[in-house]
Design a protein around this motif. Sequence first.
Motif, PDB file in Angstrom:
ATOM      1  N   ARG A  17     -85.622 -15.378 -34.439  1.00 32.06           N
ATOM      2  CA  ARG A  17     -85.932 -16.251 -32.933  1.00 32.06           C
ATOM      3  C   ARG A  17     -86.950 -17.620 -33.657  1.00 32.06           C
ATOM      4  O   ARG A  17     -87.387 -17.596 -35.391  1.00 32.06           O
ATOM      5  CB  ARG A  17     -86.548 -15.752 -32.010  1.00 32.06           C
ATOM      6  N   ARG A  18     -86.310 -18.596 -33.053  1.00 32.68           N
ATOM      7  CA  ARG A  18     -86.994 -20.108 -33.578  1.00 32.68           C
ATOM      8  C   ARG A  18     -87.831 -19.968 -33.711  1.00 32.68           C
ATOM      9  O   ARG A  18     -89.502 -21.031 -33.964  1.00 32.68           O
ATOM     10  CB  ARG A  18     -86.414 -20.932 -33.013  1.00 32.68           C
ATOM     11  N   VAL A  19     -89.320 -19.424 -33.069  1.00 35.72           N
ATOM     12  CA  VAL A  19     -90.750 -19.642 -32.185  1.00 35.72           C
ATOM     13  C   VAL A  19     -91.736 -18.731 -33.125  1.00 35.72           C
ATOM     14  O   VAL A  19     -90.566 -17.367 -32.896  1.00 35.72           O
ATOM     15  CB  VAL A  19     -90.754 -19.825 -31.058  1.00 35.72           C
ATOM     16  N   GLY A 163     -88.945 -23.050 -23.500  1.00 30.34           N
ATOM     17  CA  GLY A 163     -89.252 -24.016 -23.497  1.00 30.34           C
ATOM     18  C   GLY A 163     -89.077 -24.840 -24.608  1.00 30.34           C
ATOM     19  O   GLY A 163     -90.422 -26.077 -25.234  1.00 30.34           O
ATOM     20  N   TYR A 164     -88.293 -24.574 -25.723  1.00 28.70           N
ATOM     21  CA  TYR A 164     -88.154 -25.317 -26.860  1.00 28.70           C
ATOM     22  C   TYR A 164     -86.263 -24.950 -26.802  1.00 28.70           C
ATOM     23  O   TYR A 164     -85.894 -24.070 -26.151  1.00 28.70           O
ATOM     24  CB  TYR A 164     -89.165 -24.455 -28.091  1.00 28.70           C
ATOM     25  N   TRP A 165     -85.933 -25.914 -28.190  1.00 25.09           N
ATOM     26  CA  TRP A 165     -84.778 -25.470 -27.941  1.00 25.09           C
ATOM     27  C   TRP A 165     -83.890 -24.612 -28.475  1.00 25.09           C
ATOM     28  O   TRP A 165     -85.519 -24.285 -29.577  1.00 25.09           O
ATOM     29  CB  TRP A 165     -84.262 -27.332 -29.051  1.00 25.09           C
ATOM     30  N   GLY A 166     -83.266 -23.786 -28.733  1.00 20.06           N
ATOM     31  CA  GLY A 166     -82.732 -22.347 -29.104  1.00 20.06           C
ATOM     32  C   GLY A 166     -83.460 -21.170 -28.217  1.00 20.06           C
ATOM     33  O   GLY A 166     -83.206 -20.424 -28.409  1.00 20.06           O
ATOM     34  N   ASP A 275     -72.820 -22.587 -29.893  1.00 26.04           N
ATOM     35  CA  ASP A 275     -73.818 -23.829 -30.599  1.00 26.04           C
ATOM     36  C   ASP A 275     -73.271 -25.590 -30.465  1.00 26.04           C
ATOM     37  O   ASP A 275     -74.241 -25.657 -29.978  1.00 26.04           O
ATOM     38  CB  ASP A 275     -73.000 -23.396 -32.060  1.00 26.04           C
ATOM     39  N   GLU A 278     -75.281 -25.725 -27.885  1.00 32.59           N
ATOM     40  CA  GLU A 278     -76.256 -26.392 -27.608  1.00 32.59           C
ATOM     41  C   GLU A 278     -76.950 -27.385 -28.519  1.00 32.59           C
ATOM     42  O   GLU A 278     -78.035 -28.402 -27.756  1.00 32.59           O
ATOM     43  CB  GLU A 278     -77.452 -25.083 -28.720  1.00 32.59           C
ATOM     44  N   ARG A 279     -75.862 -28.317 -28.915  1.00 27.21           N
ATOM     45  CA  ARG A 279     -75.666 -29.268 -29.551  1.00 27.21           C
ATOM     46  C   ARG A 279     -76.237 -30.087 -28.282  1.00 27.21           C
ATOM     47  O   ARG A 279     -76.532 -31.217 -28.550  1.00 27.21           O
ATOM     48  CB  ARG A 279     -74.568 -30.046 -30.259  1.00 27.21           C
ATOM     49  N   GLU A 282     -79.000 -30.314 -26.839  1.00 23.48           N
ATOM     50  CA  GLU A 282     -80.330 -31.420 -27.696  1.00 23.48           C
ATOM     51  C   GLU A 282     -80.461 -32.568 -27.426  1.00 23.48           C
ATOM     52  O   GLU A 282     -81.553 -33.210 -27.694  1.00 23.48           O
ATOM     53  CB  GLU A 282     -80.834 -30.108 -28.782  1.00 23.48           C
ATOM     54  N   SER A 283     -79.071 -33.252 -27.910  1.00 26.92           N
ATOM     55  CA  SER A 283     -78.869 -34.643 -28.735  1.00 26.92           C
ATOM     56  C   SER A 283     -78.345 -34.535 -28.019  1.00 26.92           C
ATOM     57  O   SER A 283     -78.062 -36.230 -28.459  1.00 26.92           O
ATOM     58  CB  SER A 283     -78.810 -34.170 -30.285  1.00 26.92           C
ATOM     59  N   HIS A 284     -76.725 -34.920 -27.106  1.00 28.54           N
ATOM     60  CA  HIS A 284     -76.495 -35.842 -26.695  1.00 28.54           C
ATOM     61  C   HIS A 284     -76.985 -36.255 -25.759  1.00 28.54           C
ATOM     62  O   HIS A 284     -77.767 -36.401 -24.570  1.00 28.54           O
ATOM     63  CB  HIS A 284     -75.124 -34.972 -25.511  1.00 28.54           C
ATOM     64  N   VAL A 288     -79.826 -35.272 -22.971  1.00 28.78           N
ATOM     65  CA  VAL A 288     -81.162 -36.384 -23.004  1.00 28.78           C
ATOM     66  C   VAL A 288     -81.694 -37.040 -22.274  1.00 28.78           C
ATOM     67  O   VAL A 288     -82.602 -36.685 -22.043  1.00 28.78           O
ATOM     68  CB  VAL A 288     -81.360 -36.830 -24.542  1.00 28.78           C
ATOM     69  N   PHE A 291     -82.980 -34.447 -19.208  1.00 28.70           N
ATOM     70  CA  PHE A 291     -83.767 -33.714 -20.390  1.00 28.70           C
ATOM     71  C   PHE A 291     -84.998 -34.786 -19.292  1.00 28.70           C
ATOM     72  O   PHE A 291     -86.308 -34.285 -19.342  1.00 28.70           O
ATOM     73  CB  PHE A 291     -84.339 -33.484 -21.398  1.00 28.70           C
TER      74      PHE A 291
ATOM     75  N   ARG B  18     -80.170 -23.148 -38.273  1.00 29.22           N
ATOM     76  CA  ARG B  18     -79.956 -22.204 -37.004  1.00 29.22           C
ATOM     77  C   ARG B  18     -78.595 -23.527 -36.747  1.00 29.22           C
ATOM     78  O   ARG B  18     -77.908 -23.041 -35.660  1.00 29.22           O
ATOM     79  CB  ARG B  18     -80.672 -24.191 -36.570  1.00 29.22           C
ATOM     80  N   TRP B 165     -82.178 -30.048 -33.613  1.00 26.33           N
ATOM     81  CA  TRP B 165     -83.538 -30.284 -33.631  1.00 26.33           C
ATOM     82  C   TRP B 165     -83.773 -28.933 -35.295  1.00 26.33           C
ATOM     83  O   TRP B 165     -82.606 -27.675 -34.685  1.00 26.33           O
ATOM     84  CB  TRP B 165     -84.190 -29.831 -32.528  1.00 26.33           C
ATOM     85  N   GLU B 282     -89.401 -32.050 -30.608  1.00 27.44           N
ATOM     86  CA  GLU B 282     -88.278 -32.151 -30.204  1.00 27.44           C
ATOM     87  C   GLU B 282     -88.982 -31.748 -28.716  1.00 27.44           C
ATOM     88  O   GLU B 282     -88.281 -31.718 -27.522  1.00 27.44           O
ATOM     89  CB  GLU B 282     -88.059 -30.204 -29.820  1.00 27.44           C
TER      90      GLU B 282
END
Lengths: 343, 343
Positions: A17-19, A163-166, A275, A278-279, A282-284, A288, A291, B18, B165, B282
């Motif tokens: 996992r990412r964390v 609470g985090y991306w991913g 995915d 996710e993109r 996270e970034s569009h 954003v 968020f 990722r 991210w 992030e």
Amino acid sequence: MESAIPAHLITERSRPRRVPDDYAPPYPSFVARSRPQVQQVVMAYLGLQFRGDEPTGALDVLDTAFADSDGPGHHDRARQVAPDGTTDIVSIAYWDDPAAFERWFVTHRESWLGDAVRDGLGRWAEVLRPTVEEHETLSSSLGRPEGVAVLADGWSGEVQEHGYWGGMRDRIPLSQTDALAPVGSPVVERDGGRVRIRPHGGICLIRSGQDWGDTEGTERLMYLQDVEPVLRAGMEFLRDDGRTIGCFSNRYLTVVENGEPVDRSFGMSWWRSLDVLERWAESHPTHVAIFGAAMRYLSTLGPAARLRLYHEVSVVRADEASFEYVDCREGTGLLGAFAEDPL
Amino acid sequence: MESAIPAHLITERSRPRRVPDDYAPPYPSFVARSRPQVQQVVMAYLGLQFRGDEPTGALDVLDTAFADSDGPGHHDRARQVAPDGTTDIVSIAYWDDPAAFERWFVTHRESWLGDAVRDGLGRWAEVLRPTVEEHETLSSSLGRPEGVAVLADGWSGEVQEHGYWGGMRDRIPLSQTDALAPVGSPVVERDGGRVRIRPHGGICLIRSGQDWGDTEGTERLMYLQDVEPVLRAGMEFLRDDGRTIGCFSNRYLTVVENGEPVDRSFGMSWWRSLDVLERWAESHPTHVAIFGAAMRYLSTLGPAARLRLYHEVSVVRADEASFEYVDCREGTGLLGAFAEDPL
């Protein structure tokens, strides 16, 4: 603090996992917990499409069917009006026993989608059957579950993977060992006004909702004036232009109870794969902005915030999803992505 | 499109990146490429600290040393003024041959940090020696490299691992097989006004810079009015409150050339580990605001944007970093995190 993945579904990870293990989320969140006997759920989105006033009695057949034996453990209803004036009323039904759903659908399918009931209205069914390994939930609050969480037996304690991306991916048990990548191609069968779509594998559905019924005063104004318009803009981007980024379909729906809208809404969107969701998240710029608006709202209000947020995300195999549209307008659901020809 | 990881450092991953293989970044970025013979670099941040006017000639000893044999392949200089009026002038020197650095440091260390040159000014050295597996660069533009990239032999083509991210981690070759987790504890040795710190393993340094020298007119105003204040606020948060989230030290520096500030700046911050830097970037409101401001700027200007952005990130073992502060004010560099007692 516990893992969002229930103990009986934890396996040795081939995909970390990412964390790290000592990660502490910045605020609490919870997931729905079902008894281990539940291995697969069914989510049936059943749509009625019309222009103008709601056709009297058109939904009675569904209500009768839902109340019949093998009916869903939970259902709710929501409404969306498209820019062209088309209304979709979507009844969402949940089962935690796929066999019960199959029996139910065999009995009641024709009353919703059969040729005998075609009357010029649009009707559709988007059905997915995620296993418990293929699906996750998340809620900002305990109590009053929505969606598939209503079927669950209870809530987790505070979970770590959020609470985090991913976090969304990390909460899906199958992500422990699988990239959840798309595979194969969709198959479209057209028969006049009837279109069936069997998707590729790895198609992803998110239902993401908010309940502002408990908010009052300043908080309510903040939600309605600062957050909701930004959310709406993101939903409209996905509806109108989502296909450029792998979002096949987005609906932004208002929950209705006894035919009347209530202070709850949700977005419901189909994605090529996890995915690309996710993109976007996270970034569009549109997400954003959502968020950022939500963060300003929640950081202003802190634990006093009474807005309730939840979502559910599934990534399914090709044989775990089916789509059927009868006499629907162009662009309905996956038609826009996979069956562009006018009906 | 190529991987940010140079071909000779690609190994079989036990830790997936990722994004899937078909991920396409939303805009181009590039990384510095060195010849495969380069296995480790040295980054030496050498600080002079004073109040009031710059002491005449205090930097001459460094300039002389840099010009000596085994001197750095590249160095630059930057300045920061703290809220209490303390100025730090930081000379940053880069080597791509650790043996040359060691010879150089043996020869010149005493002239910078030795007891014989103590004159009431603060002097410090923060030195790290990342292997090429432990370190990555990223640049928005070709040409005019900054920082360690000046030592490189050239640029990559457009790389895949950016614009999402987690790209920072995915560009570090060691992340293919290693979690880059912190390990061990720092050791602090105090001898009067002299403090040496040997950090734990997994400590992380980012230098992240911007060059607005090519911007004109509206673009320049947008950078200075819309982006820079938001960036500054984030830098000040990290400086004042970063320790609450694992940022040991942050400096926001303006590059100086011939003693005068130019239109280039950078942040330089030490983090407990890569994952806490990821979390801040992030999801902390201060960096989400920076990201949002940068996105609005870049999406308004599109490819016409003339602002140049770069960064370099390293995660090193305990024996690859050393910190020494001589007669520096409280809170300088890692003193604030690891050696709180007044000097």
